[in-house]
Design an enzyme around this catalytic site. Structure first.
Site, mmCIF file in Angstrom:
data_model
loop_
_atom_site.group_PDB
_atom_site.id
_atom_site.type_symbol
_atom_site.label_atom_id
_atom_site.label_comp_id
_atom_site.label_asym_id
_atom_site.label_seq_id
_atom_site.Cartn_x
_atom_site.Cartn_y
_atom_site.Cartn_z
ATOM 1 N N ASP A 204 28.576 73.053 44.802
ATOM 2 C CA ASP A 204 28.886 73.067 46.225
ATOM 3 C C ASP A 204 27.812 73.848 46.993
ATOM 4 O O ASP A 204 27.309 74.870 46.525
ATOM 5 C CB ASP A 204 30.251 73.730 46.428
ATOM 6 N N GLU A 253 20.920 72.550 26.813
ATOM 7 C CA GLU A 253 21.226 73.120 25.504
ATOM 8 C C GLU A 253 22.355 72.357 24.818
ATOM 9 O O GLU A 253 22.454 72.352 23.597
ATOM 10 C CB GLU A 253 21.674 74.586 25.646
#
Length: 522
Positions: A204, A253
């Site tokens: 956001d 990752e």
């Protein structure tokens, strides 16, 4: 890194207004679980859930007090885990909303900062500053919701004269991203959700984290709603890119990699900088999302977005609706004509390359509702005189008049926002019985898109050549050969040579009627 999201269709679920499973008039996670078969039937690839984390709900959840828990209003963490498993079980990915620009005054860290007083380490987590006087804030910035962007920490104190910055409501203090402790805090937050196996994060106000050094006066007079865009000192500061480079390394990752999509409400040439190869994967094409039914506007913005794509190799993430924007049926003229135009726009969007984000109820052709003043709850209405409530009316599931139109398990429950009596005509059950309904068109288009365009990564982002004829015929020709045609004038237009794969209105003798769209295969 390419991924499943490159050409995905992602459905925004506004939990408050989707489905109420506990009869309190407010949607919840259990309601989403119960409606998972419907979501799977749409043919979309993923769900974006707007905030369901702990919050006092001043801004309907975008004032998060605990980023790593579920607000009891919506359920529990166990409910979320069940929702995630249910979505994955039907092949849907899930994105969660994270709000890193600001938090809630109820956040324990902000409460600690208030208690610790001026000059404390605790206050360095936020943007506390001395005012020009006890009555005058540190600068001239205004809130996006209206009024000053500053509030006294202790309004009645003669000792604590600090002000804190809130670019949104006074209940939403901004974090101080110059403090490395804030970055460490949010790394723990995003890892919390990624470790729970969510498929991505929607960020956001992704462009708003850092503010200009020294917080000087804005050179322009900001306006309500557009406050971040009209105050260049409050957003789009260069250090923000290092945050997303770090978050991208974290997302990568995980196996498979996780999606990062940003709400970056800037012009395309600025928002594109957030999707460089080592930053966010996507940003919403806000320049497109704000368009009316205007062929010249679509041409200009579409061409601009394709220029950005050629420069960066990243396709736009298309959207025309969300929980903050007036619904397209109303924005495009309202009534029957607005509904035809909204159908056409929805079909056109699904024919474009790149990700497409649709807002719950868009597949039903829901119009904006003029919520009675006494029933409005949006803080923007109270601070700035503009209400977003009309786009947030609970979903109509059944045609029955009265009650909640199937939104709540209890017909007598009072929805948190009132649905008009006519709402039932747009209901899911009504439209599922009608092969010509907006819902039927959406499902057909999503299925055809999946077969023809694919939802897997495909190398370089596919381009679009936009053209406009004097009769209002707008053509978006994909480099892969598919053409999306819209009749945006007052008369029918002749379709290009080729096979009509799908149209929003009947095509007669090769003519597409006004306020309609079609997909043409060469």
């Amino acid at each position: 890194m390419s991924g499943w999201w490159d050409n995905a269709v992602i459905y925004e679920v506004y939990p408050r207004s989707f489905a109420d499973a506990d009869a309190d008039g407010i949607g919840d996670l259990r309601g989403i679980i119960d409606r998972m078969p419907y979501l799977a039937s749409l043919g979309v690839d993923g769900l974006w859930l707007t905030p369901f984390q702990r919050s006092p709900q001043v801004d309907q959840g975008y004032d998060i007090s605990d980023y790593c828990d579920v607000d009891p209003l919506f359920g529990t963490l166990a409910d979320f885990d069940e929702l995630l498993a249910a979505a994955h079980g039907v092949g849907l990915r899930v994105l969660v909303d994270i709000v890193p620009n600001h938090t809630s005054v109820d956040n324990e860290l902000f409460q600690a900062a208030l208690a610790a007083g001026p000059g404390s380490v605790e206050r360095e987590m936020f943007l506390f500053r001395k005012g020009r006087s006890a009555e005058e804030p540190p600068n001239n910035w205004i809130s996006v919701f209206g009024g000053p962007a500053w509030h006294r920490a202790a309004p009645t104190s003669s000792v604590d004269t600090d002000w804190y910055l809130h670019l949104f409501s006074p209940a939403q203090p901004d974090w101080n991203w110059e403090n490395p402790a804030v970055g460490a805090y949010f790394e723990r937050v995003i890892r919390f959700w990624l470790d729970r196996s969510v498929d991505g994060i929607r960020v956001d106000v992704a462009h708003g984290l850092f503010k200009a050094e020294g917080l000087p006066d804005s050179p322009t007079v900001p306006t309500v709603i557009d406050g971040l865009r009209s105050n260049p000192l409050a957003m789009d500061q260069e250090p923000v890119h290092d945050v997303y480079r770090h978050w991208r390394r974290i997302a990568d990752e995980y196996s498979p990699g996780r999606l990062l999509v940003g709400e970056v409400n800037l012009e395309p040439e600025r928002s594109s900088r957030y999707t460089r190869p080592d930053e966010l994967h996507q940003t919403f094409a806000f320049a497109f999302a704000k368009l009316g039914w205007d062929a010249a506007g679509w041409l200009a913005v579409g061409t601009q977005l394709d220029e950005v794509r050629r420069e960066l190799g990243t396709a736009p993430s298309w959207a025309l609706e969300n929980h903050d924007i007036v619904r397209t049926v109303t924005r495009f003229g309202g009534g029957d004509r607005g509904r035809r135009r909204a159908r056409a726009a929805m079909l056109a969007l699904l024919g474009l390359p790149g990700a497409v984000y649709v807002y719950q109820g868009q597949e039903l052709g829901l119009p904006e509702v003029d919520v009675p003043v006494g029933e409005r709850v949006d803080p923007m209405w109270f601070h700035g005189g503009v209400s977003r409530d009309g786009a947030r009316i609970p979903m109509p599931w059944t045609a029955a008049t009265g009650g909640t139109h199937g939104f709540s398990v209890a017909a007598g429950a009072k929805p948190w926002l009132p649905a008009p009596e006519y709402w039932g005509q747009f209901s899911v059950d009504s439209q599922e019985q009608d092969a010509a309904s907006a819902l039927s068109l959406f499902r057909e288009a999503a299925a055809l898109r999946g077969r023809l365009l694919g939802t897997t990564a495909g190398g370089d982002a596919e381009g679009i050549a936009w053209s406009l004829e004097a009769d209002g015929r707008l053509v978006a020709e994909r480099s892969g050969g598919l053409r999306v045609v819209l009749a945006m004038g007052d008369t029918a237009v002749r379709l290009p040579e080729g096979t009509v794969l799908l149209a929003s209105e009947p095509v007669v003798d090769g003519m597409l009627p006004p306020d309609a769209a079609a997909w043409i295969a060469a």
